[in-house]
Design a protein around this motif. Structure first.
Motif, PDB file in Angstrom:
ATOM      1  N   VAL A 216      31.029  50.951  32.737  1.00  0.00           N
ATOM      2  CA  VAL A 216      32.489  50.776  32.774  1.00  0.00           C
ATOM      3  C   VAL A 216      32.907  49.648  31.848  1.00  0.00           C
ATOM      4  N   ALA A 217      32.208  48.494  31.938  1.00  0.00           N
ATOM      5  CA  ALA A 217      32.548  47.347  31.083  1.00  0.00           C
ATOM      6  C   ALA A 217      32.346  47.695  29.609  1.00  0.00           C
ATOM      7  N   GLY A 218      31.323  48.498  29.317  1.00  0.00           N
ATOM      8  CA  GLY A 218      31.091  48.930  27.940  1.00  0.00           C
ATOM      9  C   GLY A 218      32.240  49.763  27.404  1.00  0.00           C
ATOM     10  N   TYR A 219      32.700  50.716  28.203  1.00  0.00           N
ATOM     11  CA  TYR A 219      33.834  51.552  27.785  1.00  0.00           C
ATOM     12  C   TYR A 219      35.114  50.721  27.630  1.00  0.00           C
ATOM     13  N   VAL A 220      35.325  49.782  28.551  1.00  0.00           N
ATOM     14  CA  VAL A 220      36.517  48.932  28.467  1.00  0.00           C
ATOM     15  C   VAL A 220      36.475  48.104  27.182  1.00  0.00           C
ATOM     16  N   THR A 225      39.676  53.621  27.350  1.00  0.00           N
ATOM     17  CA  THR A 225      40.306  53.436  28.660  1.00  0.00           C
ATOM     18  C   THR A 225      40.133  54.656  29.554  1.00  0.00           C
ATOM     19  N   GLY A 226      40.347  55.846  29.007  1.00  0.00           N
ATOM     20  CA  GLY A 226      40.236  57.071  29.806  1.00  0.00           C
ATOM     21  C   GLY A 226      38.850  57.238  30.393  1.00  0.00           C
ATOM     22  N   GLU A 227      37.825  57.039  29.563  1.00  0.00           N
ATOM     23  CA  GLU A 227      36.448  57.177  30.041  1.00  0.00           C
ATOM     24  C   GLU A 227      36.130  56.126  31.104  1.00  0.00           C
ATOM     25  N   ALA A 228      36.647  54.902  30.910  1.00  0.00           N
ATOM     26  CA  ALA A 228      36.411  53.839  31.883  1.00  0.00           C
ATOM     27  C   ALA A 228      37.037  54.179  33.228  1.00  0.00           C
ATOM     28  N   LEU A 229      38.264  54.695  33.202  1.00  0.00           N
ATOM     29  CA  LEU A 229      38.936  55.077  34.447  1.00  0.00           C
ATOM     30  C   LEU A 229      38.202  56.222  35.147  1.00  0.00           C
ATOM     31  N   GLU A 230      37.744  57.193  34.364  1.00  0.00           N
ATOM     32  CA  GLU A 230      36.993  58.314  34.952  1.00  0.00           C
ATOM     33  C   GLU A 230      35.732  57.818  35.657  1.00  0.00           C
ATOM     34  N   LEU A 231      35.009  56.912  34.996  1.00  0.00           N
ATOM     35  CA  LEU A 231      33.793  56.379  35.610  1.00  0.00           C
ATOM     36  C   LEU A 231      34.109  55.565  36.851  1.00  0.00           C
ATOM     37  N   LEU A 232      35.161  54.746  36.803  1.00  0.00           N
ATOM     38  CA  LEU A 232      35.545  53.955  37.967  1.00  0.00           C
ATOM     39  C   LEU A 232      35.870  54.855  39.159  1.00  0.00           C
ATOM     40  N   GLU A 233      36.634  55.911  38.900  1.00  0.00           N
ATOM     41  CA  GLU A 233      37.002  56.816  39.986  1.00  0.00           C
ATOM     42  C   GLU A 233      35.780  57.550  40.531  1.00  0.00           C
ATOM     43  N   SER A 258      38.790  42.482  25.618  1.00  0.00           N
ATOM     44  CA  SER A 258      39.314  43.582  24.806  1.00  0.00           C
ATOM     45  C   SER A 258      40.832  43.699  24.845  1.00  0.00           C
ATOM     46  N   GLY A 259      41.472  42.973  25.764  1.00  0.00           N
ATOM     47  CA  GLY A 259      42.925  43.061  25.886  1.00  0.00           C
ATOM     48  C   GLY A 259      43.398  44.309  26.599  1.00  0.00           C
ATOM     49  N   ASN A 260      42.558  44.883  27.469  1.00  0.00           N
ATOM     50  CA  ASN A 260      42.887  46.145  28.137  1.00  0.00           C
ATOM     51  C   ASN A 260      43.630  45.891  29.448  1.00  0.00           C
ATOM     52  N   LEU A 261      44.954  45.920  29.380  1.00  0.00           N
ATOM     53  CA  LEU A 261      45.772  45.679  30.565  1.00  0.00           C
ATOM     54  C   LEU A 261      45.747  46.847  31.545  1.00  0.00           C
ATOM     55  N   VAL A 262      45.554  48.058  31.051  1.00  0.00           N
ATOM     56  CA  VAL A 262      45.577  49.238  31.924  1.00  0.00           C
ATOM     57  C   VAL A 262      44.476  49.142  32.972  1.00  0.00           C
ATOM     58  N   ILE A 263      43.244  48.925  32.524  1.00  0.00           N
ATOM     59  CA  ILE A 263      42.131  48.798  33.456  1.00  0.00           C
ATOM     60  C   ILE A 263      42.285  47.527  34.282  1.00  0.00           C
ATOM     61  N   HIS A 268      43.164  45.091  39.569  1.00  0.00           N
ATOM     62  CA  HIS A 268      43.991  44.198  40.385  1.00  0.00           C
ATOM     63  C   HIS A 268      44.452  44.912  41.657  1.00  0.00           C
ATOM     64  N   VAL A 269      44.917  46.131  41.510  1.00  0.00           N
ATOM     65  CA  VAL A 269      45.353  46.907  42.681  1.00  0.00           C
ATOM     66  C   VAL A 269      44.190  47.105  43.646  1.00  0.00           C
ATOM     67  N   TYR A 270      43.019  47.434  43.110  1.00  0.00           N
ATOM     68  CA  TYR A 270      41.835  47.630  43.955  1.00  0.00           C
ATOM     69  C   TYR A 270      41.492  46.335  44.693  1.00  0.00           C
ATOM     70  N   ALA A 271      41.580  45.210  43.991  1.00  0.00           N
ATOM     71  CA  ALA A 271      41.251  43.914  44.601  1.00  0.00           C
ATOM     72  C   ALA A 271      42.213  43.579  45.735  1.00  0.00           C
ATOM     73  N   LEU A 272      43.493  43.935  45.573  1.00  0.00           N
ATOM     74  CA  LEU A 272      44.472  43.683  46.633  1.00  0.00           C
ATOM     75  C   LEU A 272      44.151  44.499  47.879  1.00  0.00           C
ATOM     76  N   LYS A 273      43.677  45.744  47.669  1.00  0.00           N
ATOM     77  CA  LYS A 273      43.351  46.607  48.809  1.00  0.00           C
ATOM     78  C   LYS A 273      42.140  46.104  49.591  1.00  0.00           C
ATOM     79  N   MET A 274      41.199  45.484  48.901  1.00  0.00           N
ATOM     80  CA  MET A 274      39.986  45.011  49.568  1.00  0.00           C
ATOM     81  C   MET A 274      40.104  43.564  50.051  1.00  0.00           C
ATOM     82  N   GLU A 275      41.279  42.944  49.828  1.00  0.00           N
ATOM     83  CA  GLU A 275      41.426  41.521  50.131  1.00  0.00           C
ATOM     84  C   GLU A 275      41.239  41.221  51.606  1.00  0.00           C
ATOM     85  N   GLU A 276      41.628  42.167  52.456  1.00  0.00           N
ATOM     86  CA  GLU A 276      41.523  41.931  53.893  1.00  0.00           C
ATOM     87  C   GLU A 276      40.150  42.289  54.442  1.00  0.00           C
TER      88      GLU A 276
END
Length: 619
Positions: A216-220, A225-233, A258-263, A268-276
């Motif tokens: 994932v980090a390699g693709y990012v 971006t698309g390949e990174a998101l596919e692997l993450l999912e 890399s400056g990739n705000l999308v990933i 960030h959203v994932y981190a918020l969900k696991m915060e609790e």
């Protein structure tokens, strides 16, 4: 205390070592053992337990002191190996290597744990020579029967770029663990690229979270971006690998580079969900700090500040990340205003804090504040390091106080490095101090003969002085030696893909449309007051104005204007310092097209909006 047996005291120390909140209790116990004389009782092994307590707590000064007090006859290989691994874990890598040499000299038994630690240190230092000696020792002692030792050895060769040796060792393994596969994957992705890395990844009989993270980090990092998101999912939803804090921080680090705000926003959203969930407070601080760093380096400093303010706990590393981000965005005044708040919260700023604050002062032209900050180092028990001097030399140089900057550099307690000298040379170029530049350039050439940037800077200075004979001679020498300028490259993330441009690039599939847009943009900004800045750095090119219009950041911005909706913010990342012409052009483009344009160059961010730049033309 006398009613406690040695065994119970050792148990107490072990409990203190396992609980960081009991550090003070452990130190008090140390004092009692010393004053009562129990520590010196022969064969009590209480000093060994004290040493283990300090090593586990990360207090290496006391750990080393107690270790040195233990008689050699009462130290076993566990004590030696503990000190070896603790020094490595706490960042004392050279000390760890020296200790290994001492262990060999004193004939301490080297087990697989010590060997793994040694190769880990060599990997971090990328010290191939010492690692190869360790390899020979491991073969001689039969330690390569341990798969853990082999994995550590492969990782060492991988970090040093020896892919062939990694593959050879991997093929000799009778037992190939998932860690073995992951080491090979990480090496191949780093040195041979994503295509070969994907072949290894697809061929893995089993994948752990680290293997997924590497891909994932390699693709990012490569902008896929698309390949990174596919692997993450796939990793999270199909294979059930939750993203732990290590994975989150690794991916966020790749986004920051890399400056990739999308990933970055997805994570960030994932981190918020696991915060609790049942992650420790320290883990949340690490992820929060990585988010602060990621948003700042991706150009969204407002989100970086927001994440920082919403964190329930922060440490000195978090503050340093924020200050560094604010410095890159030219918000030096904000850093100065927040510094007292940081001191109240974390008590003691460290070396990196002052580097960030001084850098912020440099990027914002806050000379007096920078001097005060530099002089405050002693108040916090810190000595000025090379990085602090580099910031001060840069700050003085930017302000045109070249002679003062050189005097400060000459008064350093340690010799100036390439960063300090290079910064001063750059200031000489801006302010036309040719005589000092010639002196600095000679020192730089001795330090780094193969670096051509310094030759180019001096050549441009001679051109500005009209000394074409010297320019021709210098550039002729550079051509004969095969020295070429580093080409400017700009990238822009759009619709899940990264588009890269170099100066005069015509390789993009939509080149024709891009250049039509470029002609339109140049025409419109000329009407808005743009005048091409023909600088000495362009003397190699026949048509100077045409060359300026084709700089990589202009092509990237034109493509962004083509494919995005009106008023969409454009984020561009460039490998070199933005030139004066492009800087002037971007200000007018932001006004004429009513766009916010954020450009990260080699040194800092430039936020163009409404005809002005966040750097206030001080860069």
């Amino acid at each position: 205390m006398k009613c406690l047996s040695n065994q119970k005291v050792r148990l107490l120390l072990r409990q203190c070592a396992q609980n960081s909140s009991l550090l003070r209790v452990g130190k008090e116990l140390h004092g009692v053992l010393t004053t009562s004389g129990m520590k010196k009782a022969p064969r009590s092994y209480l000093s060994n337990s004290l040493f283990q307590f300090y090593a586990a707590s990360g207090d290496m000064a006391n750990a080393q002191k107690v270790f040195d007090e233990i008689p050699l006859s009462e130290k076993d290989n566990v004590d030696w190996t503990t000190l070896l691994s603790s020094l490595s874990r706490c960042g004392f890598l050279v000390d760890s290597m020296n200790l290994f040499v001492e262990m060999r000299r004193k004939r301490v038994e080297i087990d697989d744990v010590a060997a793994v630690c040694l190769f880990g240190v060599c990997a971090k230092l990328e010290d191939l020579g010492f690692g190869e000696q360790g390899h020979g020792f491991a073969v001689k002692m039969g330690l390569l029967t341990s798969v853990k030792v082999c994995n550590a050895l492969m990782d060492m060769y991988g970090k040093c770029g020896f892919v062939g040796e990694v593959r050879r060792l991997f093929e000799t393994l009778e037992e190939k663990s998932v860690v073995s596969w992951t080491v090979v994957l990480d090496t191949v992705v780093k040195w041979e690229g994503l295509e070969n890395g994907r072949e290894v990844f697809d061929g893995m009989p089993e994948r752990n979270a680290v293997a997924w993270t590497v891909m994932v980090a390699g693709y990012v990092g490569a902008g896929f971006t698309g390949e990174a998101l596919e692997l993450l999912e796939e990793m999270v939803f199909k294979c059930g690998h939750g993203l732990n804090f290590v994975t989150l921080c690794s991916v966020l680090s790749a986004c920051a580079r890399s400056g990739n705000l999308v990933i970055g926003r997805w994570v960030h959203v994932y981190a918020l969900k696991m915060e609790e969930e049942e992650e420790s407070c320290d883990d949340h601080v690490m992820v929060g700090t990585a988010l602060v760093d990621m948003y700042a380096k991706c150009g969204d400093i407002d989100s970086s500040i927001k994440v920082f303010r919403l964190m329930r706990r922060r440490n000195v590393v978090t503050w340093n990340a924020l200050f560094s981000g604010l410095a890159m965005h030219g918000k030096g005044r904000m850093v100065i205003d927040m510094f007292p708040e940081m001191v109240r919260e974390v008590k003691r700023p460290d070396d990196l804090t002052f580097s960030a604050v001084l850098s912020a002062c440099s990027h914002s032209g806050l000379l007096e504040e920078g001097w005060r900050c530099f002089q405050c180092l002693g108040l916090y028990g810190l000595e000025p390091k090379v990085d602090h001097y580099a910031c001060m030399v840069d700050l003085l140089g930017r302000a045109g106080r070249i002679e003062e900057a050189e005097n400060l550099m000459r008064g350093m307690k340690v010799p100036p490095n390439e960063v300090v000298l290079g910064s001063l040379l750059g200031s000489c170029s801006v302010h036309g101090k040719l005589e000092i530049a010639e002196r600095i350039k000679r020192e730089l050439v001795q330090m780094s003969p193969g670096n051509m940037e310094y030759q180019v800077v001096l050549s441009n200075m001679y051109a500005a002085e009209g000394r074409s004979d010297v320019v021709d001679r210098l550039r002729g020498n550079m051509r004969n030696r095969g020295i070429r300028k580093t080409p400017g490259m700009s990238s822009i993330h759009l619709n899940g893909s990264v588009h890269r441009f170099i100066a005069g690039d015509r390789s993009h599939p939509r080149t024709k449309e891009i250049y039509l847009k470029l002609n339109e943009v140049i025409e419109r900004i000329r009407s808005g007051g743009y005048v091409p800045h023909v600088s000495p750095s362009e003397v190699d090119l026949e048509d100077k104005e045409q060359a300026l219009s084709c700089h990589s950041e202009k092509l990237a911005v034109c493509f962004g204007l083509m494919v995005t909706k009106p008023r969409t913010t454009l984020y561009v990342f460039k490998n070199l310092r933005i030139c004066q012409d492009c800087h002037s052009a971007m200000k007018i483009i932001s006004m004429v097209y009513d766009r916010e344009i954020i450009i990260r160059d080699r040194n800092r961010f430039h936020q163009f909006k409404g005809g002005s730049c966040s750097c206030s033309d001080y860069w």
